[in-house]
Motif scaffolding. Structure first.
Motif, PDB file in Angstrom:
ATOM      1  N   SER A 108      -6.721   0.104  -9.610  1.00 56.00           N
ATOM      2  CA  SER A 108      -6.298  -1.097  -8.895  1.00 56.00           C
ATOM      3  C   SER A 108      -5.130  -0.866  -7.942  1.00 56.00           C
ATOM      4  CB  SER A 108      -5.938  -2.196  -9.892  1.00 56.00           C
ATOM      5  OG  SER A 108      -4.864  -1.767 -10.708  1.00 56.00           O
ATOM      6  N   GLY A 109      -4.528   0.313  -7.958  1.00 55.49           N
ATOM      7  CA  GLY A 109      -3.432   0.608  -7.035  1.00 55.49           C
ATOM      8  C   GLY A 109      -3.904   1.017  -5.654  1.00 55.49           C
ATOM      9  N   TRP A 110      -5.221   1.136  -5.480  1.00 54.53           N
ATOM     10  CA  TRP A 110      -5.796   1.590  -4.212  1.00 54.53           C
ATOM     11  C   TRP A 110      -6.652   0.491  -3.602  1.00 54.53           C
ATOM     12  CZ3 TRP A 110      -4.982   6.608  -2.367  1.00 54.53           C
ATOM     13  CH2 TRP A 110      -4.324   7.474  -3.245  1.00 54.53           C
ATOM     14  N   ARG A 111      -6.837   0.566  -2.288  1.00 52.92           N
ATOM     15  CA  ARG A 111      -7.730  -0.355  -1.607  1.00 52.92           C
ATOM     16  C   ARG A 111      -8.466   0.385  -0.495  1.00 52.92           C
ATOM     17  NH1 ARG A 111      -6.448  -1.938   3.299  1.00 52.92           N
ATOM     18  NH2 ARG A 111      -4.389  -1.502   4.126  1.00 52.92           N
ATOM     19  N   ILE A 112      -9.635  -0.096  -0.127  1.00 49.17           N
ATOM     20  CA  ILE A 112     -10.399   0.513   0.954  1.00 49.17           C
ATOM     21  C   ILE A 112      -9.716   0.196   2.278  1.00 49.17           C
ATOM     22  CG2 ILE A 112     -12.588   0.487   2.229  1.00 49.17           C
ATOM     23  CD1 ILE A 112     -14.007  -0.060  -0.430  1.00 49.17           C
ATOM     24  N   ALA A 113      -9.438   1.246   3.055  1.00 46.40           N
ATOM     25  CA  ALA A 113      -8.809   1.079   4.366  1.00 46.40           C
ATOM     26  C   ALA A 113      -9.797   1.336   5.498  1.00 46.40           C
ATOM     27  CB  ALA A 113      -7.620   2.024   4.496  1.00 46.40           C
ATOM     28  N   TYR A 114     -10.859   2.084   5.189  1.00 43.50           N
ATOM     29  CA  TYR A 114     -11.847   2.404   6.219  1.00 43.50           C
ATOM     30  C   TYR A 114     -13.182   2.686   5.545  1.00 43.50           C
ATOM     31  CZ  TYR A 114     -14.492   4.974   9.715  1.00 43.50           C
ATOM     32  OH  TYR A 114     -15.482   5.381  10.572  1.00 43.50           O
ATOM     33  N   HIS A 115     -14.263   2.239   6.183  1.00 42.12           N
ATOM     34  CA  HIS A 115     -15.604   2.567   5.725  1.00 42.12           C
ATOM     35  C   HIS A 115     -16.461   2.765   6.960  1.00 42.12           C
ATOM     36  CE1 HIS A 115     -19.637   1.412   3.740  1.00 42.12           C
ATOM     37  NE2 HIS A 115     -19.381   2.676   3.514  1.00 42.12           N
TER      38      HIS A 115
ATOM     39  N   PHE B 258      -4.213   1.973   7.085  1.00 40.20           N
ATOM     40  CA  PHE B 258      -4.926   3.170   7.539  1.00 40.20           C
ATOM     41  C   PHE B 258      -4.115   3.983   8.535  1.00 40.20           C
ATOM     42  CE2 PHE B 258      -8.277   5.363  10.028  1.00 40.20           C
ATOM     43  CZ  PHE B 258      -8.764   6.153   8.999  1.00 40.20           C
ATOM     44  N   GLU B 259      -3.294   3.342   9.326  1.00 39.59           N
ATOM     45  CA  GLU B 259      -2.495   4.047  10.327  1.00 39.59           C
ATOM     46  C   GLU B 259      -1.183   4.583   9.763  1.00 39.59           C
ATOM     47  OE1 GLU B 259      -3.587   4.730  13.383  1.00 39.59           O
ATOM     48  OE2 GLU B 259      -5.457   3.723  12.884  1.00 39.59           O
ATOM     49  N   ASN B 260      -0.721   4.022   8.659  1.00 38.50           N
ATOM     50  CA  ASN B 260       0.580   4.400   8.110  1.00 38.50           C
ATOM     51  C   ASN B 260       0.491   4.487   6.595  1.00 38.50           C
ATOM     52  OD1 ASN B 260       3.303   5.023   7.992  1.00 38.50           O
ATOM     53  ND2 ASN B 260       3.935   2.887   8.026  1.00 38.50           N
ATOM     54  N   TRP B 261      -0.086   5.591   6.086  1.00 38.16           N
ATOM     55  CA  TRP B 261      -0.280   5.759   4.657  1.00 38.16           C
ATOM     56  C   TRP B 261       0.651   6.836   4.117  1.00 38.16           C
ATOM     57  CZ3 TRP B 261      -1.748  10.730   3.650  1.00 38.16           C
ATOM     58  CH2 TRP B 261      -2.378  11.432   4.673  1.00 38.16           C
ATOM     59  N   THR B 262       0.903   6.767   2.809  1.00 44.28           N
ATOM     60  CA  THR B 262       1.668   7.808   2.132  1.00 44.28           C
ATOM     61  C   THR B 262       0.743   8.708   1.319  1.00 44.28           C
ATOM     62  OG1 THR B 262       2.105   6.296   0.305  1.00 44.28           O
ATOM     63  CG2 THR B 262       3.810   6.490   2.003  1.00 44.28           C
TER      64      THR B 262
ATOM     65  N   ILE C 274     -15.681   6.735   3.027  1.00 45.47           N
ATOM     66  CA  ILE C 274     -14.851   5.639   2.541  1.00 45.47           C
ATOM     67  C   ILE C 274     -13.452   6.224   2.326  1.00 45.47           C
ATOM     68  CG2 ILE C 274     -14.468   3.870   0.782  1.00 45.47           C
ATOM     69  CD1 ILE C 274     -17.464   4.162   0.051  1.00 45.47           C
ATOM     70  N   GLU C 275     -12.444   5.580   2.920  1.00 42.93           N
ATOM     71  CA  GLU C 275     -11.072   6.049   2.760  1.00 42.93           C
ATOM     72  C   GLU C 275     -10.239   4.960   2.093  1.00 42.93           C
ATOM     73  OE1 GLU C 275     -10.274   9.514   5.686  1.00 42.93           O
ATOM     74  OE2 GLU C 275     -10.316   7.649   6.835  1.00 42.93           O
ATOM     75  N   TYR C 276      -9.495   5.378   1.092  1.00 44.28           N
ATOM     76  CA  TYR C 276      -8.649   4.488   0.309  1.00 44.28           C
ATOM     77  C   TYR C 276      -7.190   4.826   0.558  1.00 44.28           C
ATOM     78  CZ  TYR C 276     -12.907   3.806  -2.509  1.00 44.28           C
ATOM     79  OH  TYR C 276     -14.179   3.533  -2.939  1.00 44.28           O
ATOM     80  N   VAL C 277      -6.354   3.798   0.611  1.00 41.57           N
ATOM     81  CA  VAL C 277      -4.906   3.971   0.685  1.00 41.57           C
ATOM     82  C   VAL C 277      -4.278   3.164  -0.441  1.00 41.57           C
ATOM     83  CG1 VAL C 277      -4.856   4.398   3.185  1.00 41.57           C
ATOM     84  CG2 VAL C 277      -4.588   2.060   2.323  1.00 41.57           C
TER      85      VAL C 277
ATOM     86  N   PHE D 122      -7.089   8.796  -0.215  1.00 35.32           N
ATOM     87  CA  PHE D 122      -8.227   9.408  -0.899  1.00 35.32           C
ATOM     88  C   PHE D 122      -9.454   9.157  -0.041  1.00 35.32           C
ATOM     89  CE2 PHE D 122     -11.992   9.295  -3.565  1.00 35.32           C
ATOM     90  CZ  PHE D 122     -11.914  10.547  -4.147  1.00 35.32           C
ATOM     91  N   THR D 123     -10.206  10.211   0.234  1.00 34.29           N
ATOM     92  CA  THR D 123     -11.395  10.111   1.070  1.00 34.29           C
ATOM     93  C   THR D 123     -12.618  10.562   0.280  1.00 34.29           C
ATOM     94  OG1 THR D 123     -10.078  10.616   3.026  1.00 34.29           O
ATOM     95  CG2 THR D 123     -12.460  10.847   3.236  1.00 34.29           C
ATOM     96  N   TYR D 124     -13.687   9.774   0.387  1.00 31.28           N
ATOM     97  CA  TYR D 124     -14.991  10.105  -0.181  1.00 31.28           C
ATOM     98  C   TYR D 124     -15.944  10.254   0.994  1.00 31.28           C
ATOM     99  CZ  TYR D 124     -19.676   9.112  -1.964  1.00 31.28           C
ATOM    100  OH  TYR D 124     -21.023   9.163  -2.232  1.00 31.28           O
ATOM    101  N   GLN D 125     -16.609  11.405   1.077  1.00 34.97           N
ATOM    102  CA  GLN D 125     -17.640  11.616   2.087  1.00 34.97           C
ATOM    103  C   GLN D 125     -18.922  12.040   1.400  1.00 34.97           C
ATOM    104  OE1 GLN D 125     -16.495  14.339   5.182  1.00 34.97           O
ATOM    105  NE2 GLN D 125     -14.636  13.227   5.654  1.00 34.97           N
ATOM    106  N   ASN D 126     -20.026  11.519   1.904  1.00 34.21           N
ATOM    107  CA  ASN D 126     -21.345  11.849   1.369  1.00 34.21           C
ATOM    108  C   ASN D 126     -22.225  12.101   2.587  1.00 34.21           C
ATOM    109  OD1 ASN D 126     -23.979  11.785   0.417  1.00 34.21           O
ATOM    110  ND2 ASN D 126     -23.760   9.802  -0.581  1.00 34.21           N
TER     111      ASN D 126
END
Length: 140
Positions: free
Chosen positions: A3-10, A28-32, A19-22, A35-39
């Protein structure tokens, strides 16, 4: 993802799903941390996780010569777990990354954790290595 992450890009095309999570509070432009998932669909150019990693290294070296250190942590014929450290280059800040390429029967998967730090805290590094090395894919 917890729950500490959210989808920033799909993004999705016929042959690739990303799918990229921050962290919550980042964007998405300013992350610390990211996590990226690619298929992706395998094709006749896909040979092995090791060759895919070699292609990623070559691309990075062309973009930013001599600024990236790569270390393979674990590999077998269907998977390679590795980490790398980027020094600042182009508009990218210094980053530490841990990733795993998994080859399924019909698809490849790339699981990728990145943090904008010089060095990961030992417990963070251990956590992500364990998460990625034990990750499984159910759609191959």
């Amino acid at each position: 993802m917890d729950s500490g992450w959210r989808i920033a890009y799909h993004g999705q095309s016929m042959s690739l799903n990303i799918i990229e999570y921050v962290l919550k509070g980042d964007d998405f432009e300013n992350w610390t941390e990211l996590f990226t998932y690619q298929n992706g669909a395998k094709n006749h150019f896909d040979h092995s996780p090791e060759k895919m990693l070699s292609a990623l290294k070559a691309k990075r070296e062309k973009e930013c010569p001599g600024v990236t250190e790569w270390t393979v942590i674990e590999q077998n014929e269907n998977s390679i777990l590795y980490e790398w450290q980027d020094k600042p280059c182009l508009s990218w800040p210094e980053q530490r990354k841990i990733a795993r390429i998994i080859y399924g029967k019909y698809n490849w998967f790339l699981l990728h954790y990145a943090a904008k730090v010089h060095e990961l805290a030992p417990e963070t590094r251990t956590k992500w290595i364990k998460l990625l090395e034990t990750a499984t894919v159910s759609w191959e």
